[in-house]
Design an enzyme around this catalytic site. Structure first.
Site, PDB file in Angstrom:
ATOM      1  N   ASP A  97      28.848  46.002  51.929  1.00  0.00           N
ATOM      2  CA  ASP A  97      30.083  45.469  51.477  1.00  0.00           C
ATOM      3  C   ASP A  97      30.368  43.802  51.438  1.00  0.00           C
ATOM      4  O   ASP A  97      29.672  43.225  52.495  1.00  0.00           O
ATOM      5  CB  ASP A  97      31.617  45.879  52.272  1.00  0.00           C
ATOM      6  CG  ASP A  97      32.757  45.679  51.606  1.00  0.00           C
ATOM      7  OD1 ASP A  97      32.759  45.279  50.459  1.00  0.00           O
ATOM      8  OD2 ASP A  97      34.030  45.981  52.135  1.00  0.00           O
TER       9      ASP A  97
ATOM     10  N   ARG B 270      44.622  50.862  46.223  1.00  0.00           N
ATOM     11  CA  ARG B 270      44.624  50.891  47.720  1.00  0.00           C
ATOM     12  C   ARG B 270      46.166  50.178  47.992  1.00  0.00           C
ATOM     13  O   ARG B 270      46.827  50.938  49.035  1.00  0.00           O
ATOM     14  CB  ARG B 270      43.905  49.643  48.115  1.00  0.00           C
ATOM     15  CG  ARG B 270      43.985  49.300  49.846  1.00  0.00           C
ATOM     16  CD  ARG B 270      42.966  48.454  50.347  1.00  0.00           C
ATOM     17  NE  ARG B 270      41.754  48.652  49.929  1.00  0.00           N
ATOM     18  CZ  ARG B 270      40.833  47.629  50.117  1.00  0.00           C
ATOM     19  NH1 ARG B 270      41.119  46.259  50.005  1.00  0.00           N
ATOM     20  NH2 ARG B 270      39.462  48.056  49.873  1.00  0.00           N
TER      21      ARG B 270
ATOM     22  N   LYS C  37      35.590  50.389  45.178  1.00  0.00           N
ATOM     23  CA  LYS C  37      34.211  50.111  45.339  1.00  0.00           C
ATOM     24  C   LYS C  37      33.714  50.932  46.518  1.00  0.00           C
ATOM     25  O   LYS C  37      32.709  51.584  46.318  1.00  0.00           O
ATOM     26  CB  LYS C  37      33.912  48.770  45.588  1.00  0.00           C
ATOM     27  CG  LYS C  37      34.275  47.534  44.309  1.00  0.00           C
ATOM     28  CD  LYS C  37      34.025  46.456  44.410  1.00  0.00           C
ATOM     29  CE  LYS C  37      34.889  45.656  45.653  1.00  0.00           C
ATOM     30  NZ  LYS C  37      36.168  45.307  45.154  1.00  0.00           N
ATOM     31  N   THR C  38      34.182  50.868  47.666  1.00  0.00           N
ATOM     32  CA  THR C  38      33.973  51.600  48.941  1.00  0.00           C
ATOM     33  C   THR C  38      34.057  53.074  48.414  1.00  0.00           C
ATOM     34  O   THR C  38      33.093  53.748  48.898  1.00  0.00           O
ATOM     35  CB  THR C  38      34.616  51.219  49.962  1.00  0.00           C
ATOM     36  OG1 THR C  38      34.607  49.761  50.187  1.00  0.00           O
ATOM     37  CG2 THR C  38      34.276  51.754  51.285  1.00  0.00           C
TER      38      THR C  38
ATOM     39  N   THR D 189      33.434  40.941  45.542  1.00  0.00           N
ATOM     40  CA  THR D 189      34.622  40.348  44.916  1.00  0.00           C
ATOM     41  C   THR D 189      34.296  39.157  44.031  1.00  0.00           C
ATOM     42  O   THR D 189      35.162  38.671  43.198  1.00  0.00           O
ATOM     43  CB  THR D 189      35.818  40.147  45.773  1.00  0.00           C
ATOM     44  OG1 THR D 189      35.342  39.275  47.069  1.00  0.00           O
ATOM     45  CG2 THR D 189      36.219  41.150  46.470  1.00  0.00           C
TER      46      THR D 189
END
Length: 349
Positions: free
Chosen positions: A116, A224, A71-72, A165
């Protein structure tokens, strides 16, 4: 739209991305480099190309899904593709309306604002976003009572990219103001192998086919995590092996990290053992599991459960969480669930 050098801002403080040459980033910088999430990438390509032709920012974007899926990274890519600056903050960092207004009023034309954990933004702050997202303006109130008056301050046009999330915790008025809403799902093994190979190349470490596949299998479907595990395996082969990552060195290195063949960590296994041993396989509420493990319920819901649900080791029922037969087998317990008060028996007992 005029192309400008990309810079970043964390909680309102300047953090130029192009001044970090000493920090090797494994993040892709362009959509052409991004692996996986094919439909989302295609949606963004179309939106960015159309907005560029019209010389305006793309619609506000909301990404939701488990942590670590990109997402980031996608927010940075959007800024790169649009030739814009990006300002980065988070929901918990915006404690009062003034925090948000300070950021909004410093945005330049076409900038990207990335928030975020946007679901954790206070309601009083969220309400300042409504006119900002719809009309590119913020309203200030002066004085109180009979002397109260309002002043509208015009903002430069910008794109808000939100990441969460837990999309269900977003209020409907905020969620409905996003033009593009996309859910990121766990990655398949093939895409994870590609990510692992790309990252290994950037890290200048050798990895063979079986090593890349084994690493992908233990990465919980998450880019990640594969990058984090790759760095740990790189350290291991540098010190204990010949510098090449193979299936054997992945197994040895991740055994030390407590990561098993399904990618489960110590916390994942403790969670499953708690459901099986303390609560006879369930159903059991998340608060009871949290209290037994002495872990925050949000950590279990956001970090642990999504992958366990995805691979079928637990299920959610109206009465709570239940361990599946696959969970019993994976941990070496007898599949036959005992009666209440009877001890769960391991297969090797």
């Amino acid at each position: 739209m005029e192309k400008r050098p990309l810079s970043g801002m964390l909680s309102g403080s300047s953090l130029p991305i192009d001044r970090e040459p000493e920090i090797l980033s494994l993040r892709p910088e362009r959509l052409s480099e991004y692996i996986g999430q094919t439909e989302i990438v295609e949606t963004l390509k179309i939106a960015i190309e159309a907005a560029t032709q019209r010389k305006e920012p793309i619609d506000h974007v909301l990404f939701h899904g488990p942590p670590g899926l990109g997402k980031t990274t996608l927010s940075y890519i959007i800024a790169n593709e649009m030739g814009s600056n990006i300002t980065v903050t988070s929901g918990p960092a915006l404690e009062k309306g003034g925090d948000l207004i300070g950021i909004l009023t410093h945005l330049e034309e076409g900038d990207v604002l990335f928030v975020d954990e946007i679901h954790r933004m206070p309601k009083t702050v969220e309400e300042f976003l409504y006119p900002a997202m719809e009309d590119f303006a913020v309203d200030f109130m002066f004085d109180k009572g009979a002397h109260a008056r309002s002043h509208r301050y015009r903002l430069n046009t910008f794109t808000l990219v939100g990441a969460t999330t837990r999309v269900g915790l977003l209020s409907a008025p905020l969620r409905d103001r996003f033009g593009i809403l996309r859910s990121l799902d766990f990655y398949g093994e093939e895409d994870l192998v590609k990510i692992g190979r790309r990252s290994a190349e950037l890290l200048k470490v050798s990895i063979d086919d079986k090593g890349a596949i084994e690493l992908a299998k233990r990465s919980r479907g998450t880019p990640r995590i594969i990058n984090r595990l790759l760095k740990r395996v790189r350290d291991y082969v540098q010190v204990r092996a010949d510098g090449k990552i193979t299936k054997k060195t992945v197994e040895e290195a991740l055994s030390l990290e407590g990561v098993d063949k399904k990618g489960l960590t110590h916390l994942d296994r403790r969670y499953l053992k708690t459901v099986i041993e303390f609560y006879h396989g369930g159903p059991v509420g998340i608060e009871a599991i949290s209290a037994t493990l002495q872990e925050e319920a949000d950590t279990l819901v956001d970090v642990v459960e999504p992958y366990l649900l995805k691979i079928g080791l637990i299920i959610r029922t109206p009465s709570g969480r239940k361990a599946t037969e696959s969970a019993y087998r994976h941990l070496g317990f007898s599949v036959q669930q005992p009666a209440e008060g009877q001890k769960v028996r391991r297969l090797e007992d």
